[in-house]
Design a protein around this motif. Structure first.
Motif, PDB file in Angstrom:
ATOM      1  N   GLY A 107     -21.290  78.861   7.296  1.00 23.73           N
ATOM      2  CA  GLY A 107     -21.219  79.434   5.953  1.00 23.73           C
ATOM      3  C   GLY A 107     -20.082  78.913   5.094  1.00 23.73           C
ATOM      4  N   LEU A 108     -19.464  77.804   5.483  1.00 19.48           N
ATOM      5  CA  LEU A 108     -18.382  77.244   4.672  1.00 19.48           C
ATOM      6  C   LEU A 108     -18.908  76.323   3.579  1.00 19.48           C
ATOM      7  N   ILE A 109     -20.041  75.679   3.840  1.00 25.86           N
ATOM      8  CA  ILE A 109     -20.635  74.798   2.840  1.00 25.86           C
ATOM      9  C   ILE A 109     -22.126  75.102   2.734  1.00 25.86           C
ATOM     10  N   ASP A 110     -22.720  74.615   1.654  1.00 26.67           N
ATOM     11  CA  ASP A 110     -24.166  74.711   1.478  1.00 26.67           C
ATOM     12  C   ASP A 110     -24.669  73.321   1.145  1.00 26.67           C
ATOM     13  N   SER A 111     -25.937  73.085   1.406  1.00 29.00           N
ATOM     14  CA  SER A 111     -26.499  71.761   1.146  1.00 29.00           C
ATOM     15  C   SER A 111     -27.679  71.870   0.188  1.00 29.00           C
ATOM     16  N   PHE A 112     -27.865  70.792  -0.557  1.00 26.86           N
ATOM     17  CA  PHE A 112     -28.968  70.683  -1.501  1.00 26.86           C
ATOM     18  C   PHE A 112     -29.650  69.348  -1.279  1.00 26.86           C
ATOM     19  N   GLU A 113     -30.974  69.381  -1.222  1.00 24.53           N
ATOM     20  CA  GLU A 113     -31.719  68.150  -0.988  1.00 24.53           C
ATOM     21  C   GLU A 113     -32.136  67.523  -2.310  1.00 24.53           C
ATOM     22  N   GLY A 114     -32.592  66.305  -2.206  1.00 27.72           N
ATOM     23  CA  GLY A 114     -33.108  65.611  -3.376  1.00 27.72           C
ATOM     24  C   GLY A 114     -32.187  64.519  -3.877  1.00 27.72           C
ATOM     25  N   GLN A 115     -32.594  63.899  -4.962  1.00 22.65           N
ATOM     26  CA  GLN A 115     -31.857  62.764  -5.514  1.00 22.65           C
ATOM     27  C   GLN A 115     -30.417  63.116  -5.870  1.00 22.65           C
ATOM     28  N   ASN A 116     -30.198  64.295  -6.399  1.00 24.32           N
ATOM     29  CA  ASN A 116     -28.844  64.734  -6.753  1.00 24.32           C
ATOM     30  C   ASN A 116     -28.301  65.730  -5.737  1.00 24.32           C
ATOM     31  N   GLY A 117     -28.810  65.651  -4.528  1.00 24.40           N
ATOM     32  CA  GLY A 117     -28.412  66.578  -3.480  1.00 24.40           C
ATOM     33  C   GLY A 117     -27.052  66.241  -2.895  1.00 24.40           C
ATOM     34  N   GLY A 118     -26.653  67.065  -1.980  1.00 19.75           N
ATOM     35  CA  GLY A 118     -25.367  66.886  -1.324  1.00 19.75           C
ATOM     36  C   GLY A 118     -24.852  68.228  -0.843  1.00 19.75           C
ATOM     37  N   PHE A 119     -23.538  68.325  -0.755  1.00 22.74           N
ATOM     38  CA  PHE A 119     -22.907  69.520  -0.222  1.00 22.74           C
ATOM     39  C   PHE A 119     -21.928  70.111  -1.225  1.00 22.74           C
TER      40      PHE A 119
END
Length: 133
Positions: free
Chosen positions: A55-67
């Protein structure tokens, strides 16, 4: 000498990078963090998985994804980071699994190691990611 593991070291570096980019409110790619800090990408991926599960970071997918960081840097202690990525967190081996120690029944050192471990735990809880920025 006490040592911070490579895994904890890299986790702090990764979280520091996310904290430095937090104002932009956009996810940061793990590949860019690894490249910019000369870290092995595959290893940072495993660390990122542990950090996300904790629960310290979250991730996002896709072209502009990341953490992104989930908490403010001042609310992430070194203890939080260590707990997220390390399995054995004690100063000496016997404190990790005292039942497996062959000296358990007559060890004169355990009480002393417990005091030192307690002080170390308090110190690491007082140091936050904000201290690295």
């Amino acid at each position: 000498m006490l040592r911070i593991s490579t895994k904890v070291d890299y986790a702090i570096i990764m979280l520091r990078e996310l904290a430095l980019h937090a104002a932009a409110k956009t996810p940061v790619s793990l590949r860019s963090i690894a490249r910019d800090n000369h870290l092995p990408y595959a290893y940072t991926m495993r660390i990122a998985t542990d950090l996300r599960k904790s629960g310290l970071i979250d991730s996002f997918e896709g072209q502009n994804g990341g953490f992104v960081l989930v908490r403010k840097p001042k609310n992430i202690s070194i203890t939080h980071i260590t707990n997220a990525v390390e399995r054995k967190k004690k100063l000496v081996r016997c404190l990790n699994d005292h039942n497996r120690c062959t000296l358990r029944s007559h060890c004169s050192m355990t009480p002393h190691w417990l005091i030192i471990q307690s002080r170390l735990n308090r110190m690491l809880a007082d140091i936050t990611l904000a201290d690295f920025i």
